[in-house]
Design an enzyme around this catalytic site. Structure first.
Site, PDB file in Angstrom:
ATOM      1  N   GLY A   7       0.861  -1.179   0.000  1.00 15.83           N
ATOM      2  CA  GLY A   7       0.000   0.000   0.000  1.00 15.83           C
ATOM      3  C   GLY A   7       0.898   1.229   0.000  1.00 15.83           C
ATOM      4  O   GLY A   7       1.532   1.537   0.992  1.00 15.83           O
ATOM      5  N   CYS A 100      -9.403   1.298  10.484  1.00 14.21           N
ATOM      6  CA  CYS A 100      -8.984   1.350   9.087  1.00 14.21           C
ATOM      7  C   CYS A 100      -8.030   0.201   8.779  1.00 14.21           C
ATOM      8  O   CYS A 100      -8.101  -0.404   7.709  1.00 14.21           O
ATOM      9  CB  CYS A 100      -8.298   2.684   8.831  1.00 14.21           C
ATOM     10  SG  CYS A 100      -7.818   2.878   7.133  1.00 14.21           S
ATOM     11  N   CYS A 200      -7.208   8.316   8.818  1.00 17.68           N
ATOM     12  CA  CYS A 200      -6.471   7.831   7.677  1.00 17.68           C
ATOM     13  C   CYS A 200      -7.160   8.105   6.367  1.00 17.68           C
ATOM     14  O   CYS A 200      -6.921   7.425   5.413  1.00 17.68           O
ATOM     15  CB  CYS A 200      -6.244   6.342   7.841  1.00 17.68           C
ATOM     16  SG  CYS A 200      -7.788   5.465   8.045  1.00 17.68           S
TER      17      CYS A 200
END
Length: 395
Positions: A7, A100, A200
């Site tokens: 990511g 998250c 986030c």
């Protein structure tokens, strides 16, 4: 060759993590997660996710790895945003960053990565993964990052064995200055980039503004409760069991308006959280006022003067069974078992000595020292040495 999907957030940590994986001989693919696209909510005129995805793309190009963007805003809204409002409306304070990770990065995102043939998913978190053998099977450990200053294991406190099995944390052995140094040497565009602040997904949006657009403001009163109010000097009852004592220590005090004096007005109790000092806009007190409780039903904020106000301090908290999570399932306590651990109730809090007590309905965490502003809805995480073994939502 093992394939890793990382990511890439457009920050320095994930950029360097991608580089390290490449050095280790993995086939690396960078994926940028777009989590938000309701433009009415981007309060600043810069569009943060565009800048970030652009930086992520430049980093991927520089490292010579394939790059693509995935739009997760639907799942994001369902799983994170709606949860946050729901929690705020209940008068609890959510922790979107922990959620998250559990719901998006290591679930929705991980599934996309596995569909793309990845063997692992990697992130730029400051934490480490350990593997031990126990009665013939592999067990994964979530370990604190080497940089004490930046350890982010707390944010991953809700991960499962299945999620850890597929995770890699390439920068866990490094300190932040070392990471920046590598980024400088590689001349990555993210080398000097400031760390993003929490939440986030909504870029530069400050939480109350963002909440204000969704939760309607309504005016209410701010009440100051004096530290010598008699509710704080109740005689401690005689306990017939350990559980009774713990129930007493973790109890929630119910405040009433006539326990103190009205000192000001606010625009909605659900915008405030326990221990908060900013935003009350009440002057003239000897010591600063802190929020000691919010009543979202009656829309009243209760406050007290100074950090040592008895309304802020508690020695125990409770986690219900539904909200109790063991990363190390093999270490989960049975009813009536206890264990001494190190625990924290918020990110970056120095670890505190505590004892876990398992009871029928859940788990008590009893601290050696008084803790300030134990906040419902936040996560408590407990460690054995540098290993995070379990966590739960403070109820």
């Amino acid at each position: 060759m093992k394939r890793v999907i990382i990511g890439l957030s457009g920050g320095v940590d994930s950029s360097v993590a991608a580089y390290l994986l490449k050095q280790q001989g993995y086939e690396v693919i960078g994926l940028f997660m777009k989590n938000w696209h309701d433009d009415s909510v981007t309060i600043s005129n810069e569009c943060p996710w565009l800048d970030d995805s652009n930086d992520a793309m430049l980093v991927a190009e520089k490292l010579g790895i394939p790059f693509q963007t995935v739009d997760l805003s639907e799942q994001y809204k369902e799983r994170i945003v709606d949860y946050m409002f729901h929690e705020y409306e209940r008068g609890r304070t959510p922790n979107p960053d922990v959620l998250c990770n559990r719901e998006i990065k290591f679930d929705v995102f991980m599934n996309i990565a596995l569909e793309l043939g990845a063997d692992y998913v990697a992130t730029g978190h400051y934490c480490r993964k350990g593997t031990i053998q126990k009665s013939g099977k592999e067990i994964y450990q979530l370990l604190a990052g080497k940089d004490d200053n930046k350890d982010q294991s707390y944010f991953l406190c809700q991960l499962s064995q299945a999620q850890l099995a597929k995770s890699l944390f390439p920068i866990g052995e490094l300190t932040k200055p070392q990471v920046r140094e590598i980024a400088m040497e590689l001349d990555l565009v993210t080398a000097d980039k400031k760390d993003s602040q929490g939440l986030c997904f909504i870029g530069k949006v400050k939480l109350p503004d963002f909440l204000q657009q969704q939760l309607k403001p309504k005016e209410g009163i701010i009440v100051e409760i004096p530290y010598n109010q008699e509710i704080f000097s109740v005689e401690v009852p005689k306990f017939h069991s350990e559980e009774e004592k713990l129930e007493y220590l973790s109890r929630k005090i119910s405040y009433k308006v006539d326990y103190g004096k009205v000192v000001g007005k606010h625009q909605g109790a659900h915008y405030f959280t326990k221990g908060q000092r900013k935003g009350l806009a009440v002057g003239g007190t000897l010591e600063p006022l802190f929020v000691i409780d919010t009543d979202v039903e009656e829309n009243v904020i209760y406050t007290g003067q100074g950090k040592e106000h008895p309304g802020l301090l508690k020695k125990a908290l409770f986690v219900s069974n539904e909200e109790l999570h063991w990363i190390r399932e093999d270490l989960a306590l049975q009813v009536d078992e206890t264990i001494q651990v190190q625990a924290r109730i918020r990110y970056r809090q120095p670890l505190q000595t505590a004892t876990l007590h398992k009871v029928d309905g859940g788990l008590y965490v009893e601290f050696e020292e008084f803790q300030s502003a134990i906040t419902e809805g936040q996560f408590v995480a407990w460690y054995l040495e540098d290993e995070l073994v379990g966590s739960g939502v403070i109820s």
